[in-house]
Scaffold this motif. Structure first.
Motif: not given
Lengths: 320, 247
Positions: A113-118, A147-153, B94-95, B207-211
């Protein structure tokens, strides 16, 4: 679909202030997305969780499992992933504090799941999930698309105002299978500061101009009058005048209080990198050429040993 | 004992921050690149100290980046790394970076993986936790002290308002914070030796980029400092109370 908010609990079993910010943020985001806002508590808690409904969260999932009594990022991540799956969470939120920084990346890798931190703001639109975060040590922002279906912030402390209404949340017990932690806590040593630095809305910070640890009493008095936390610059921590956990700057902690009082700190770029997200910066320094004045909102050019006690007295007078 | 130290290339602290291509890319013109200070001062130097205590220790460095990373990798080798691996991939999130590091780590069975608490450009604090999860290893973040006793590590980590001491069996991933070690300067012997140390370039795993970064922006400029006379602190208190509304 739901927004799942990780609720951080402190040593006394109380909800951390940073979690109230994330709850408010999560409730607003859930409203934007048209889905429920739900909370998750893993640690033992003494507070009435139903009362957290006033921040806009409808359900709190409470896990009671002995393996989770002490924080372990690996064990906690697996537990959060189980609850997220059961509840169909599509957005998972943390505070960008010490625990959030350990958990969110692990969960991101686990769930892909894509992460945006901060993060410092809500996504501009719910359909195009772009979240603003602080980069280059506070010198710029990046708008990052997940860009993923599950998102983490993870939300930066003090970047979202806590809003409380009148709601009540339903507290729902949740079961998880948890491994025994591989990291064993030996001891916890907390400073006796009344206001934790990461959560503080006001911070009083001292630098080399303080001349020695024996002079910190005047800053402690000022901090007490302002209900502020204490901080220091790198040379002060390096000289062991103050503990390392008070060091703010690029290689120390990054903070974003409403008010940052820099006293006897010249304002090297590395120090500014940790404090430049403060809403209001006040500088007290006898050197009118100190670079910190360029980044400050208010300043006094003067001898801190004369100015600070007067300032403390004036604040006490204001507060009656 | 085999240690993997992850090093990232970041703009120097004093670099001017600007963007190009309609604010979608960092403007690297005139920028001096350095080893991310948290990776260098704390992760790498602590690894070197562990090698000094036990000369049988091997330190591998890993960087995920293009050929323009080689200069900072050589500097890290000059400080005391034994050999370096550069995964030839750029512009990953990062991923993506964590995936490459985890792939190399899986092939080499490291006892310890060290990295800085965050990079000073993207400030993500993300790669360490991701690597740990991808390898299913324990992760201790924001470590300020690290001591080894056989295969058990005693680690002090920063928590809100204090610190926590914990114990963990190797292997473990540790993100390193101020307190772990002190900055060192490479000496001439180290610089000469670094020239012949192996720097292996490997192609990335899939690897896939997630962001993805959609745009960068700069914060609004400050209005300028309002100076108050040192004999009139009442005025500062009034301004903070009435104008700034922060007290």
């Amino acid at each position: 679909m739901s927004v799942l908010i990780f609720i951080d609990i402190n040593e006394e079993g109380a909800v951390k202030k940073t979690s109230l910010e994330v709850l408010t943020y999560g409730a607003r985001l859930a409203q934007q997305l048209g889905v429920p806002a739900e909370g998750l508590v893993l640690a033992p808690v003494k507070e009435d969780l139903a009362a957290l409904g006033k921040y806009g969260v409808q359900t709190i999932h409470q896990v009671q499992n002995e393996a989770l009594a002490h924080f372990d990022a690996q064990v906690y991540t697996k537990a959060i992933a189980q609850v997220a799956e059961k509840t169909g969470a599509t957005v998972i939120l943390f505070s960008n504090n010490t625990d959030g920084k350990a958990l969110a990346p692990r969960l991101s890798a686990r769930l892909k799941a894509g992460l945006v931190s901060g993060a410092v703001a809500l996504p501009e639109t719910a359909n195009d999930f772009v979240v603003r975060k602080s980069v280059f040590s506070g010198k710029a922002f990046a708008d990052v698309k997940i860009t993923t279906s599950i998102k983490i912030i993870t939300l930066n402390p003090n970047s979202f105002t806590i809003e409380a209404g009148a709601g009540t949340a339903t507290v729902a017990p949740a079961e998880v299978t948890a491994d025994l932690p591989k990291v064993k806590t030996v001891s916890v040593n907390r400073q006796s500061a009344e206001v934790p630095l990461a959560e503080a809305e006001r911070v009083v910070s001292g630098g080399r101009g303080m001349k020695g640890p024996e002079n910190w009493g005047i800053l402690e008095d000022l901090a007490k009058a302002l209900n502020a936390a204490l901080a220091c610059s790198r040379p002060v921590a390096d000289a062991h005048w103050r503990p390392h956990n008070e060091h703010v700057g690029q290689t120390g902690g990054a903070i974003a209080p409403n008010l940052y009082l820099a006293i006897g700190i010249s304002g090297a770029i590395q120090h500014l990198a940790g404090v430049n997200r403060s809403k209001v910066i006040v500088v007290i320094n006898k050197d009118p050429e100190a670079p910190f004045f360029k980044a400050a909102d208010y300043g006094i050019v003067g001898d801190l040993f004369e100015v600070v006690p007067k300032l403390t007295a004036a604040i006490k007078q204001l507060k009656g | 004992m085999k240690i993997l130290v992850c090093i990232s290339k970041t703009p120097d602290t004093t670099a001017k921050i600007a963007f190009t291509d309609n604010n979608t890319k960092f403007d690297a013109a005139g920028v001096q690149w350095i080893i991310n200070p948290n990776d260098e001062y704390y992760a790498l130097v602590r690894a070197i100290e562990l090698k000094e205590a036990d000369p049988a220790t091997i330190i591998h460095l890993i960087n995920v980046g293009g050929a323009d990373s080689d200069a900072i990798i050589r500097k890290a080798l000059a400080l005391g790394g034994d050999e370096a691996i550069r995964v030839n991939a750029e512009n990953l999130d990062s991923f993506g970076i964590a995936t490459q590091i985890a792939q190399v780590a899986k092939e080499n069975n490291y006892d310890l993986i060290f990295l800085g608490k965050e990079t000073i450009d993207y400030n993500g604090s993300a790669v360490g936790g991701m690597v740990a999860e991808l390898l299913d290893l324990p992760y201790i973040s924001l470590a300020t002290k690290f001591e080894l006793n056989g295969t058990t590590a005693t680690v002090t980590r920063e928590i809100e308002g204090g610190e926590e001491v914990c114990e963990v069996s190797l292997p473990v991933v540790v993100s390193c914070n101020k307190g772990m070690a002190e900055q060192r300067i490479p000496n001439m012997r180290g610089i000469m030796a670094a020239r012949t140390k192996p720097l292996k370039v490997v192609e990335p795993a899939v690897s896939d980029a997630l962001t993805e970064v959609a745009a960068f922006s700069l914060p609004p400029a400050k209005a300028g400092v309002k100076l108050v006379d040192a004999d009139n602190v009442q005025e500062l208190v009034r301004l903070l109370h009435e104008e700034a509304k922060v007290i």
